[in-house]
Design a protein around this motif. Structure first.
Motif, PDB file in Angstrom:
ATOM      1  N   ASP A  86       0.848  -1.186   0.000  1.00 19.92           N
ATOM      2  CA  ASP A  86       0.000   0.000   0.000  1.00 19.92           C
ATOM      3  C   ASP A  86       0.892   1.248   0.000  1.00 19.92           C
ATOM      4  OD1 ASP A  86       0.956  -0.091   2.618  1.00 19.92           O
ATOM      5  OD2 ASP A  86      -0.969   0.444   3.502  1.00 19.92           O
ATOM      6  N   ASN A 111      -7.839 -11.975  -5.395  1.00 17.44           N
ATOM      7  CA  ASN A 111      -8.219 -11.501  -4.056  1.00 17.44           C
ATOM      8  C   ASN A 111      -7.292 -10.411  -3.518  1.00 17.44           C
ATOM      9  OD1 ASN A 111      -6.044 -13.181  -3.639  1.00 17.44           O
ATOM     10  ND2 ASN A 111      -6.938 -14.261  -1.891  1.00 17.44           N
ATOM     11  N   ASP A 113      -6.414  -6.712  -3.600  1.00 14.47           N
ATOM     12  CA  ASP A 113      -7.052  -5.458  -4.001  1.00 14.47           C
ATOM     13  C   ASP A 113      -5.990  -4.504  -4.547  1.00 14.47           C
ATOM     14  OD1 ASP A 113      -8.433  -3.084  -4.286  1.00 14.47           O
ATOM     15  OD2 ASP A 113      -9.172  -3.041  -2.214  1.00 14.47           O
ATOM     16  N   SER A 115      -6.357  -1.573  -5.796  1.00 11.38           N
ATOM     17  CA  SER A 115      -6.517  -0.173  -5.400  1.00 11.38           C
ATOM     18  C   SER A 115      -5.830   0.068  -4.053  1.00 11.38           C
ATOM     19  CB  SER A 115      -7.994   0.215  -5.333  1.00 11.38           C
ATOM     20  OG  SER A 115      -8.653  -0.528  -4.318  1.00 11.38           O
ATOM     21  N   GLU A 116      -5.739  -0.961  -3.234  1.00 12.82           N
ATOM     22  CA  GLU A 116      -5.028  -0.843  -1.961  1.00 12.82           C
ATOM     23  C   GLU A 116      -3.533  -1.129  -2.123  1.00 12.82           C
ATOM     24  OE1 GLU A 116      -5.217  -2.499   2.627  1.00 12.82           O
ATOM     25  OE2 GLU A 116      -6.510  -3.394   1.119  1.00 12.82           O
ATOM     26  N   SER A 118      -1.157  -0.662  -4.504  1.00 17.06           N
ATOM     27  CA  SER A 118      -0.881   0.037  -5.764  1.00 17.06           C
ATOM     28  C   SER A 118       0.593   0.325  -5.992  1.00 17.06           C
ATOM     29  CB  SER A 118      -1.675   1.341  -5.800  1.00 17.06           C
ATOM     30  OG  SER A 118      -1.286   2.151  -4.705  1.00 17.06           O
TER      31      SER A 118
END
Length: 145
Positions: A86, A111, A113, A115-116, A118
């Protein structure tokens, strides 16, 4: 009716064709492959003066991969591990290691993410039996894609 000279000419032609094919196979099969770069990847921030990296996230038919190349890797007795993290650099997920040429295409499960997670980071990891990040990063930044 075939003569001896006709038979010799036919044998010479076959031998020449076979030799040419074998030489072509050998020269094309033994050439080194060109160094791979991630041309459309995003440049990663250099944290060591000798290293430069590029990374791209691809999603083809629901199969995500991180394509990463790092140049100027230092000598090591360890490995170069690729992490997704992150923006605060506190949540990390290891994705694998770079190959000896500084390149890897690594799977990224659905699984995770994006967007987290990145940011991509490449660390120099000693072989010490500890799975956590060494704190010795070479390149870091957001990936393209």
């Amino acid at each position: 009716m075939a003569t001896v000279s006709d038979d010799l000419a036919a044998c010479a032609a076959l031998l020449g064709a076979a030799s040419g094919s074998a030489i072509t196979w050998w020269t094309t099969g033994t050439q080194t492959q060109p160094t791979r770069t991630v041309a459309d990847g995003r440049r990663l921030e250099t944290l060591r003066t000798s290293s430069a990296g590029y990374a791209r996230m691809d999603d083809q038919r629901g199969r995500r991969t991180l394509d990463i190349t790092v140049k100027g890797l230092p000598e090591t007795t360890g490995c170069f591990e690729v992490w997704l993290m992150d923006r605060t650099h506190t949540k990390l997920v290891s994705r694998g290691v770079l190959g000896p040429d500084g390149h890897a295409t690594l799977p990224v499960p659905g699984n995770i993410d994006l967007s987290e997670h990145s940011v991509v980071d490449v660390s120099l990891q000693p072989y010490n039996g500890r799975p956590d990040h060494s704190g010795d990063s070479l390149v870091r930044g957001t990936y393209a894609g």
